[in-house]
Motif scaffolding. Structure first.
Motif, PDB file in Angstrom:
ATOM      1  N   ASP A   7       0.849  -1.184   0.000  1.00 37.97           N
ATOM      2  CA  ASP A   7       0.000   0.000   0.000  1.00 37.97           C
ATOM      3  C   ASP A   7       0.889   1.239   0.000  1.00 37.97           C
ATOM      4  N   CYS A  26       4.764  -2.560   3.086  1.00 39.27           N
ATOM      5  CA  CYS A  26       4.674  -3.893   2.474  1.00 39.27           C
ATOM      6  C   CYS A  26       4.713  -4.973   3.547  1.00 39.27           C
ATOM      7  N   ILE A  88      -2.653  -5.785  -3.969  1.00 37.12           N
ATOM      8  CA  ILE A  88      -2.907  -4.367  -3.735  1.00 37.12           C
ATOM      9  C   ILE A  88      -4.406  -4.101  -3.873  1.00 37.12           C
ATOM     10  N   ALA A  91      -5.261  -1.628  -7.337  1.00 36.46           N
ATOM     11  CA  ALA A  91      -3.861  -1.732  -7.753  1.00 36.46           C
ATOM     12  C   ALA A  91      -3.443  -0.678  -8.773  1.00 36.46           C
ATOM     13  N   ASP A  94      -1.926   2.545  -6.952  1.00 35.15           N
ATOM     14  CA  ASP A  94      -0.587   2.418  -6.367  1.00 35.15           C
ATOM     15  C   ASP A  94       0.474   2.136  -7.427  1.00 35.15           C
ATOM     16  N   ASP A 119      -5.401  -7.486  -7.797  1.00 35.24           N
ATOM     17  CA  ASP A 119      -6.164  -6.332  -7.327  1.00 35.24           C
ATOM     18  C   ASP A 119      -7.316  -6.841  -6.459  1.00 35.24           C
ATOM     19  N   SER A 158      -1.616  -2.242   4.808  1.00 34.53           N
ATOM     20  CA  SER A 158      -1.108  -3.493   4.219  1.00 34.53           C
ATOM     21  C   SER A 158      -1.361  -4.670   5.149  1.00 34.53           C
TER      22      SER A 158
END
Length: 231
Positions: A7, A26, A88, A91, A94, A119, A158
Motif C-alpha cells: 500500500d 509492504c 494491492i 492496484a 498504487d 487487485d 497493508s
C-alpha cells in the motif's frame, strides 16, 4: 509462493499532476503465512500534500522533510519486491504512482519487476457485487478489527489487507481439493461403468469330462451315496 501485500500514501490523486509517493508499506506472505519480513518507508516528496489527501493520511510536509527521497529508496524497494506477486487494493492507483516514480529516475517500471499483481478491489467486486468493497467495508465483512485505524497508513493498511486477502481467498484451497476429489470420483466412476471385456469360455474336452465323471463316481462310492456334485 512469495506474495507481497503493498500500500502507498501519496500527496494527491494523480502522478501526472506532480503528485508523489510519501509512504510505502509492504507485508510479506510466503505460502499464505505472514513472515514478519516487512518493508516500510516514509518518503520526502519535495512538495506539499493536497489538503484533502493530508486529511486522509496526516503526513505533514514538516514530518516528511527529513525523510529519504524516492531515489534513495528505489533500489531497496526493487530488491525487496523483485519477482514477487503483489497484492494491492485498487492496484492501478498504487502501481501508477510507483511506475511514475521509477520512470522519473529512468529505471524500469515496478510493473516490469514483479511477477504478477492481484487487485483485491476487483476480486471483492466479483465476490460481492453491488456491495461496498472499501478496505474498511471488507474488514467489517470478514470480522477483522480495524478499530486502531484512525488515519490511513501504508503499513497498517497493508497488514489489514493481508488479513482481508487471506480471509477472502480462504476457500480456494478447499475448492481445489473438492475439484480434485470430484475428478478422482469421476475417474473411478468411469472405470466402474466401462463395459467388461468379453469372457473367453473354454469347454472341457471329452477326456476331461470322462476324468471328471470318474472322479465323481469315486466320491459317490466313498460317501456310499450320491455326492452333492451329482445331485
Amino acid at each position: 509462493m512469495r506474495q507481497i501485500v503493498l500500500d502507498t500514501e501519496t500527496t494527491g490523486l494523480n502522478p501526472r499532476n506532480g503528485d508523489r509517493v510519501i509512504e510505502i508499506g509492504c507485508v510479506e506472505l510466503i505460502d499464505r503465512k505472514l513472515t514478519g519480513n516487512n518493508f516500510h518507508e516514509y518518503i520526502n516528496p519535495e512538495r506539499d500534500s493536497d489538503p484533502r489527501a493530508l486529511e486522509v493520511h496526516g503526513l505533514t510536509t514538516e514530518f516528511l522533510s527529513d525523510k529519504p527521497k524516492f531515489a534513495e529508496v528505489a533500489g531497496r524497494l526493487s530488491e525487496y519486491l523483485q519477482g514477487a506477486e503483489l497484492i494491492i487494493h485498487n492496484a492501478s492507483f498504487d502501481m501508477g504512482f510507483l511506475d511514475a516514480e521509477y520512470e522519473k529516475l529512468n529505471l524500469p517500471t515496478l510493473t516490469s519487476q514483479v511477477s504478477n499483481v492481484i487487485d483485491t478491489l476487483a476480486t471483492a467486486k466479483e465476490i460481492h457485487p453491488g456491495k461496498r468493497n472499501s478496505l474498511d467495508a471488507l474488514c467489517d465483512r470478514y470480522g477483522i478489527s480495524n478499530s486502531h485505524r484512525v488515519l490511513h497508513g501504508a503499513l497498517l493498511d497493508s497488514e489489514l489487507l493481508a488479513d482481508v486477502y487471506l480471509a477472502m481467498s480462504r476457500g480456494q484451497n478447499s475448492f481445489l481439493i473438492e475439484e480434485e476429489e470430484s475428478s478422482n470420483s469421476s475417474a473411478a466412476s468411469t472405470n466402474i461403468d466401462q463395459p467388461i471385456a468379453s469372457v473367453i469360455v473354454l469347454s472341457a474336452t471329452e477326456q476331461e469330462l470322462d476324468a471328471h465323471g470318474q472322479l465323481l463316481s469315486g466320491l459317490d462310492k466313498a460317501v456310499r451315496g450320491t455326492c452333492i456334485w451329482n445331485s
